[in-house]
Design an enzyme around this catalytic site. Structure first.
Site, PDB file in Angstrom:
ATOM      1  N   ASP A 192      -8.679 -25.985  13.228  1.00 18.44           N
ATOM      2  CA  ASP A 192      -9.012 -26.835  12.073  1.00 18.44           C
ATOM      3  C   ASP A 192      -8.793 -28.296  12.463  1.00 18.44           C
ATOM      4  OD1 ASP A 192      -8.819 -27.888   9.114  1.00 18.44           O
ATOM      5  OD2 ASP A 192      -9.478 -25.811   8.911  1.00 18.44           O
ATOM      6  N   ASP A 193      -8.472 -29.127  11.507  1.00 21.69           N
ATOM      7  CA  ASP A 193      -8.317 -30.572  11.741  1.00 21.69           C
ATOM      8  C   ASP A 193      -7.201 -30.838  12.772  1.00 21.69           C
ATOM      9  OD1 ASP A 193      -8.640 -33.279  11.386  1.00 21.69           O
ATOM     10  OD2 ASP A 193      -8.362 -33.249   9.228  1.00 21.69           O
ATOM     11  N   LYS A 223     -16.753 -25.413  11.339  1.00 20.08           N
ATOM     12  CA  LYS A 223     -16.371 -25.749   9.962  1.00 20.08           C
ATOM     13  C   LYS A 223     -16.641 -27.234   9.807  1.00 20.08           C
ATOM     14  CE  LYS A 223     -12.270 -26.056   6.926  1.00 20.08           C
ATOM     15  NZ  LYS A 223     -10.902 -25.509   6.675  1.00 20.08           N
ATOM     16  N   ASP A 242     -16.422 -30.267   7.491  1.00 23.14           N
ATOM     17  CA  ASP A 242     -15.777 -30.772   6.286  1.00 23.14           C
ATOM     18  C   ASP A 242     -16.513 -32.028   5.794  1.00 23.14           C
ATOM     19  OD1 ASP A 242     -13.892 -30.830   4.294  1.00 23.14           O
ATOM     20  OD2 ASP A 242     -12.162 -30.777   5.625  1.00 23.14           O
ATOM     21  N   SER A 300     -18.601 -27.496   3.970  1.00 23.84           N
ATOM     22  CA  SER A 300     -17.712 -27.801   2.839  1.00 23.84           C
ATOM     23  C   SER A 300     -18.406 -28.652   1.786  1.00 23.84           C
ATOM     24  CB  SER A 300     -16.455 -28.526   3.339  1.00 23.84           C
ATOM     25  OG  SER A 300     -15.764 -27.718   4.246  1.00 23.84           O
ATOM     26  N   ARG A 328     -17.497 -23.623   1.516  1.00 24.76           N
ATOM     27  CA  ARG A 328     -16.339 -23.770   0.636  1.00 24.76           C
ATOM     28  C   ARG A 328     -16.835 -24.337  -0.685  1.00 24.76           C
ATOM     29  NH1 ARG A 328     -11.477 -25.311   2.344  1.00 24.76           N
ATOM     30  NH2 ARG A 328     -11.180 -25.655   0.117  1.00 24.76           N
ATOM     31  N   ASP A 381      -8.712 -26.507  -1.954  1.00 28.00           N
ATOM     32  CA  ASP A 381      -7.970 -25.840  -0.875  1.00 28.00           C
ATOM     33  C   ASP A 381      -6.945 -24.851  -1.412  1.00 28.00           C
ATOM     34  OD1 ASP A 381      -9.307 -27.665   0.657  1.00 28.00           O
ATOM     35  OD2 ASP A 381      -7.516 -28.649   1.455  1.00 28.00           O
TER      36      ASP A 381
HETATM   37  C1  GLA Z   1      -9.815 -30.282   3.809  1.00 23.43           C
HETATM   38  C2  GLA Z   1     -10.281 -28.832   3.908  1.00 23.43           C
HETATM   39  C3  GLA Z   1      -9.159 -27.954   4.434  1.00 23.43           C
HETATM   40  C4  GLA Z   1      -8.719 -28.465   5.788  1.00 23.43           C
HETATM   41  C5  GLA Z   1      -8.304 -29.921   5.671  1.00 23.43           C
HETATM   42  C6  GLA Z   1      -8.032 -30.529   7.033  1.00 23.43           C
HETATM   43  O1  GLA Z   1      -8.827 -30.447   2.843  1.00 23.43           O
HETATM   44  O2  GLA Z   1     -10.718 -28.360   2.664  1.00 23.43           O
HETATM   45  O3  GLA Z   1      -9.586 -26.611   4.526  1.00 23.43           O
HETATM   46  O4  GLA Z   1      -9.765 -28.312   6.701  1.00 23.43           O
HETATM   47  O5  GLA Z   1      -9.325 -30.709   5.065  1.00 23.43           O
HETATM   48  O6  GLA Z   1      -7.682 -31.871   6.958  1.00 23.43           O
END
Ligand code: GLA
Length: 419
Positions: free
Chosen positions: A79-80, A156, A158, A190, A215, A219
């Site tokens: 992820d991030d 993913k 975002d 997202s 999404r 979250d």
């Molecule tokens: C957003 C996404 C999360 C995650 C964070 C990472 O909030 O919805 O799922 O990926 O960013 O910073």
């Protein structure tokens, strides 16, 4: 650019981009770092839990050695917070050199060598949600090509730090750019979250054409409140959301938090059951190196997984909300089977629920039910047979139901296929 021009451009893009590369005919399954490990980049004081290549190798090892992969949990998703703050001299994203010294391509090879797939995170906007370099409209192509060159299997994408126009252009363009690489990659968008999750602001038919999953809502956090809030929102809006799902196009209520700190065993079963009904991605975010057996049994429940992965890919629905806070959810499955989940949102004691399949809109017929979490079987049910269930507070009873064609044939055939 005026609104008309944007609409025309979009129509053009969507005509030329169908993200139909045959991937994700059933919801993706795997593991993702975010909910459990967040943006922990403190590898000095927290080496076990910080976002670095060792964490993803550890999780890949666990997926293979602890029986996850054979059940279908195959994606390992970064992820991030994996990036360096600077692009390289060719304008490409690059990983943080201290935390990913081997680079992403090497990590991808490690993951592929174990029969797994690698996912990565990027953000349509100037910065990721945690402030790392974003993907602006002019870097979409180079980023798609970089991911393909590394052997990435899943993106993913975002949407922090962008406006609705940039999102409207960027999400379809990334789809096109991923397609153009020639490497089949799953594409998780997202976009809906950033425009409220619902029509008319969200065009679910366009999303289904350009993304494999998306999404829709906020979250997930490590709590039952968060799980309940998400289920409530998806159910309240099921008329808009449920028809959008199908093979290759999935709503994503976010990660499974089973095995962390916030859910009781009953609540963990409830999340698994409801994610199976919702045809949701089964993407865990937990520490597979330290998982207790109750969490493992729930996440590795073969019938719950098979219900989630049903080949018809029809998302289920909330059927009933009783005044006493019992709710019933239903999903049709292949081979005339179906799944029912009885959820108690009570906070007092196990409650008895009296009903019949006819009350739950089942047609006349003979049925048999398999209780997914206890393994017991209820035989000799017809639509009007009254039955009583005991449902724990913030817990579920989940049934896999089969229509009995002849005395023994169909029910056990289907169940044995699953087990
Ligand atoms: C957003 C996404 C999360 C995650 C964070 C990472 O909030 O919805 O799922 O990926 O960013 O910073």
């Amino acid at each position: 650019m005026g609104p008309l021009a944007v609409t025309q451009l979009l129509a053009l893009i969507s005509l030329t981009v169908a993200m139909d590369n045959g991937l994700l005919k059933t919801p993706p399954m795997g593991w993702m770092a975010w909910e459990r490990f967040r943006c922990d980049i403190d590898c000095k004081d927290d080496p076990e839990n910080c976002i670095r290549e060792d964490l993803f190798r550890d999780m890949a090892d666990r997926l293979v050695e602890d029986g996850w992969k054979e059940l279908g949990y195959e994606y390992v998703i970064i992820d991030d917070c994996w990036m360096s703050m600077l692009r390289d001299e060719h304008g490409r994203l690059q990983p943080d050199p201290f935390r990913f010294p081997g680079g992403i391509a090497k990590l991808a090879r490690y993951i592929h060598d174990r029969g797994l797939k690698l996912g990565i995170y990027a953000d349509m906007g100037t910065h990721t949600c945690m402030g790392f370099p974003g993907t602006t409209l002019d870097t979409i192509n180079i980023d798609a090509q970089t991911f393909a060159s590394w052997g990435v299997d899943y993106l993913k994408f975002d949407g922090c730090s962008s406006n609705p126009i940039e999102q409207m252009l960027g999400y379809p363009l990334m789809s096109k750019a991923l397609n153009a690489t020639g490497r089949p990659m799953a594409y998780s968008c997202s976009w809906p979250v950033y425009v409220g999750g619902l029509p008319p602001k969200v065009n679910y038919s366009l999303l289904g054409d350009i993304c494999h999953l998306w999404r829709n809502y906020v979250d997930i956090q490590d709590s039952w409140d968060s799980v309940q809030g998400i289920v409530e929102w998806f159910s309240n809006n099921q008329d808009d959301l449920q028809p959008a799902a199908g093979p290759g196009r999935w709503n994503d209520p976010d990660m499974l938090i089973i095995g962390n700190f916030g859910l009781s065993v009953d609540q963990a079963r409830a999340q698994m059951a409801l994610w199976a009904i919702m045809a949701a991605p089964l993407i865990m975010s937990n520490d597979l190196r330290n998982l207790d057996n109750s969490a493992r049994f729930i996440l590795q429940n073969k019938v719950a997984v098979a219900i989630n992965q049903d080949s018809m890919g029809i998302q289920g629905r909330r059927l009933l909300q009783e005044k006493n806070h019992i709710e019933v959810y239903w999903r049709p499955l292949s081979h005339s089977a179906s799944a029912l989940v009885f959820l108690s949102r009570r906070t007092d004691m196990p409650s008895l629920y009296h009903t019949s399949l006819a009350k739950l809109k089942y047609d006349t017929g003979n049925y048999e039910a398999y209780d997914v979490f206890t393994g017991s079987t209820v035989t000799g049910l017809n639509a009007t047979t009254q039955f009583t269930l005991s449902i724990n507070p913030s817990g579920v009873v989940m049934w896999y139901i089969n229509l009995r064609m002849t005395a023994t044939k169909s029910y056990f055939c289907t169940l044995w296929r699953i087990l």
